[in-house]
Design a protein around this motif. Structure first.
Motif, short mmCIF file in Angstrom:
data_model
loop_
_atom_site.label_atom_id
_atom_site.label_comp_id
_atom_site.label_asym_id
_atom_site.label_seq_id
_atom_site.Cartn_x
_atom_site.Cartn_y
_atom_site.Cartn_z
N LYS A 436 41.34 35.13 49.24
CA LYS A 436 42.01 34.02 48.56
C LYS A 436 42.68 34.50 47.27
N PHE A 437 42.06 35.48 46.64
CA PHE A 437 42.55 35.96 45.34
C PHE A 437 42.95 37.43 45.42
N GLY A 438 44.25 37.66 45.45
CA GLY A 438 44.73 39.05 45.42
C GLY A 438 44.34 39.84 46.65
N THR A 439 44.44 39.25 47.81
CA THR A 439 44.08 39.98 49.03
C THR A 439 45.11 41.07 49.31
N GLY B 65 45.46 38.37 38.80
CA GLY B 65 44.63 38.50 40.00
C GLY B 65 45.41 38.72 41.28
N ALA B 66 46.73 38.47 41.27
CA ALA B 66 47.52 38.68 42.47
C ALA B 66 47.66 40.18 42.75
N GLU B 96 48.37 36.44 46.94
CA GLU B 96 48.50 35.53 45.80
C GLU B 96 47.19 35.31 45.07
N SER B 97 47.26 34.65 43.94
CA SER B 97 46.06 34.28 43.21
C SER B 97 46.40 33.00 42.43
#
Lengths: 477, 477
Positions: A436-439, B65-66, B96-97
């Motif tokens: 979800k965050f920075g994958t 965080g992205a 994304e973040s």
């Protein structure tokens, strides 16, 4: 006087100097020649005593297994079998070893017998060699990753989730098993347990390692993992050590490059740093093979097998290609395989893996893009809708030595798979959040360390390559 | 294009070349400056984007965080704070973040908050620094022992004996806790359990390591150990990593030499290899100390504390001398200690240990020859009949960091002690046999790895120096 170690003395640099050693007697013959070992090397140093000047009492105590302290002069040896020896000036008994009682006598003991004496078996040449090789391989693992910018991560041993579904788990608990607390519904009240919930021993550090890869970039674990499977075979342990690198921004091809480079490095490290031990193990294996029928003997010596790995490029073959090769192979057509390969989707057995490596390609093999149905939920789905970006590395003799994959990095796809598998999402909220965050694309693999030690030492039973094996009905020591 | 890592790019060697990096955005300001981190270093690289040539969609996704992929040119930086920066040519969002949801925002989060986010906290500067230092210290441990002829031994995690008596243990079992099998006497039938008997998680690998020292000479363990103590403090974990070397033919003096040399090596390794991380942690600590009253502030900076250890000779003091010093000390006479030292035999508390190190000797201290009554059964009895050859190393700030001993090598003496302690001899038959066959003086020590990481990073809560802490009521992740 500072203690010398036997490995250095055998190097010969202290020739004609006074030396001081302590060690254990391996043999004493002709009232004159002690073969002494201190664990620093597989080789013993010959210590020559002048029995006319030694008390009867001490002479009687010069038995196999006794610990002694020796001062003397390092001289060139007149006899065969060694370049240098110690002319003994003083000898003192540190600890006796009654030959009527000491179980490790200078004769061939069976490996089964020695497993019962796991606290003493490292005093034999075979086990000291295995365990030094094991130690060297461990160091090579750390050195490889250190040199390549990886951070070592200690993932937890006690875990609250059985998310990976890799096998049966051991429960960890402090509840009174005779009288456990119950909820109103007469269920066990795990809220009262030490961690406030049901906990188990980990089967893999991968999922936690992924969280660290997505911050530190390149990480690896090297720690104990557990399976509560009731398998009494020469290939299974309930407790074993696993190496699991995990790398952000790495795809499956990069993962294969990493695994191949890594394995070659650690095997080469052993060849370079464990010459004497490997030579001994090679001879041991040759002797053992002589007792087998020709057809069961290995085609390669131990050193040849190790060079087979480091000198060849690992052949990369898709699962689909491999199935075609196997389907059309002689042993399949003549029904020599125990499991006949009939169609795409079949899980490969060790016999198939070995056929590919030993007969067909004659090189280590990396199979990739396996059917999704036979692989874990966290592996990256391919666009074909039926395969995943998994890879296994296959070795001669043992079959699969590495299993790895590119991980599913898409939140929606992973969430769907988690649901389809019936895994409680509450257990994996943190794993899902990585998507979800920075994958990003990321990959890793697992290597069962004892498999590697088996391969490198030529041993055939996994219980002989770990100090104190844990198997069903056995947690002695 | 091959991926570059930020640590190397900041070294500046690729100046004016095309570079390609992937990482996570730490901050994005003025629609122009991305601070990018890939975990290879604590330092971010500044990536300068030309916002007029970037789509609105991407601009909106450049959030903390992205994960992004950037190609560009490495150039000298015009701005303050960095020597080089990347002039961005292409940028792609990998993951994304959402700033509304991502918990790790560019502001100061409390350590408590971050413990709840243990899967993400390594993305902060503080935790990435701690975990890189932890990894470096781990490697230094292996390197030290490897260079000094030690073999690494994987002692068992699941154990059938609670022999050491070091604390409460976790039970490991596969029995159905709701409906366990019973014997005729209505006791739990552990014969039906996986290992055919009651088993626990190990509290120490020492006893098993001794068996290997008495064959290989010099060995060490580095693995997880467990305590089921219900201690919710900043110094206790239920699962932690321990380092335990064990050496044959080594007496207590040699053991002290080894421990001092070892600790100095690993601390120096961190100073040499973790400069940026330690500098960051030192600044962090200085900021934190400013919020404390003067009296509670540390007298030394982090670097000073580390140099205090490597630059000083550790002062060796007998327990008896130490008691005299403490009895006559100001805080004892003025009753400032929480525990007043009244007589020989008292167990020392952290306040006493710190007084000796920080106030009296102003150097790390090794206390030795402790009263037998406050130490473990396996320690070598002195001739005085009341002390044993134990040693503890005391450090500033944390008190005891190492506990070790020369081991009781005499069969009869050890057997008597085992009996006196009420330990079942059947559990320790193998340990006793080491004294029957080729016994010799041997010594070792234990170092709780997290204590070392606490010391080296200047952190104060042990939950912040291990990736996923296990404590009462907490086994999340």
């Amino acid at each position: 006087m500072k203690l010398d170690n036997i490995k250095e003395l055998l190097g010969g640099e202290k020739l004609l100097q006074e030396v001081s050693v302590k060690g254990w007697i391996r043999t004493f013959r002709s009232n004159r020649f002690i073969a002494l070992n201190d664990g620093s090397t597989i080789n013993n140093i010959q210590c020559v005593v002048d029995f006319e000047n030694i008390s009867e009492k001490i002479l009687k105590q010069l038995n196999t297994g006794a610990a002694v302290s020796i001062n003397g002069t390092l001289v060139e040896s007149q006899g065969k079998g060694q370049n240098v020896e110690i002319q003994v000036k003083d000898i003192a008994i540190l600890g006796e070893s009654n030959p009527e009682e000491y179980p490790i006598q200078p004769k061939k003991h069976s490996l089964e017998f020695l497993r019962e004496k796991a606290h003493l078996r490292v005093r034999t040449s075979t086990f000291s060699a295995i365990m030094r090789v094991r130690s060297s391989l461990s160091f090579a693992v750390h050195q490889y990753f250190n040199q390549n910018g990886f951070n070592y991560v200690h993932t937890p041993i006690i875990t609250g989730s059985d998310a990976e579904g890799a096998g049966e788990m051991f429960r960890v608990s402090t509840l009174d098993i005779k009288n456990p607390p119950l909820t109103d519904n007469k269920e066990i009240d795990f809220k009262e347990d030490f961690f406030g919930k049901e906990t188990n021993l980990t089967v893999s550090g991968q999922l936690e390692a992924e969280t660290y890869a997505m911050g530190l970039g390149k990480v690896y674990t090297f720690g104990p993992t557990f399976r509560a499977e009731n398998s009494n075979t020469s290939r299974h342990l309930a407790e074993f050590w696993m190496i699991e690198p995990e790398v952000a921004f790495l795809d499956l091809d990069g993962n294969m490059d990493l695994a191949e480079d890594f394995i070659k490095y650690v095997i080469k490290y052993a060849l370079d740093n464990c010459k004497d031990d490997l030579e001994f193990l090679e001879q041991r294996l040759l002797q053992e093979e002589k007792t087998k029928p020709q057809a069961e003997r290995s085609e390669m010596t131990l050193t040849e097998k190790l060079h087979f790995v480091i000198d060849n490029n690992f052949k990369r073959v898709s699962y689909t290609e491999a199935i075609e090769i196997l389907k059309n192979s002689k042993p399949n057509k003549k029904k020599k395989f125990n499991y006949i390969i009939e169609e795409w989707g079949a899980d490969l057995q060790s016999e198939h893996e070995r056929y590919l490596v030993e007969k067909h390609f004659k090189t280590p093999v990396i199979l990739f893009d396996y059917p999704a149905d036979i692989k874990a939920f966290y592996m990256r789905a391919n666009e074909d809708g039926k395969t995943v970006r998994a890879m296994d590395i296959l070795f001669p003799g043992i079959g699969e030595i590495v299993g790895g994959a590119q991980r599913e990095e898409r939140y929606d796809v992973l969430k769907e798979k988690v649901e389809a598998m019936g895994i409680d999402e509450k257990e994996l909220w943190w794993y899902l959040e990585l998507r979800k965050f920075g994958t990003a694309t990321h990959s890793g693999f697992g290597l069962g360390f004892e498999r590697l030690v088996l391969f490198a030492t030529g041993m055939t039973n996994i219980r002989d390559v770990i100090p104190f094996p844990r198997t069903p009905q056995n947690a002695e020591f």
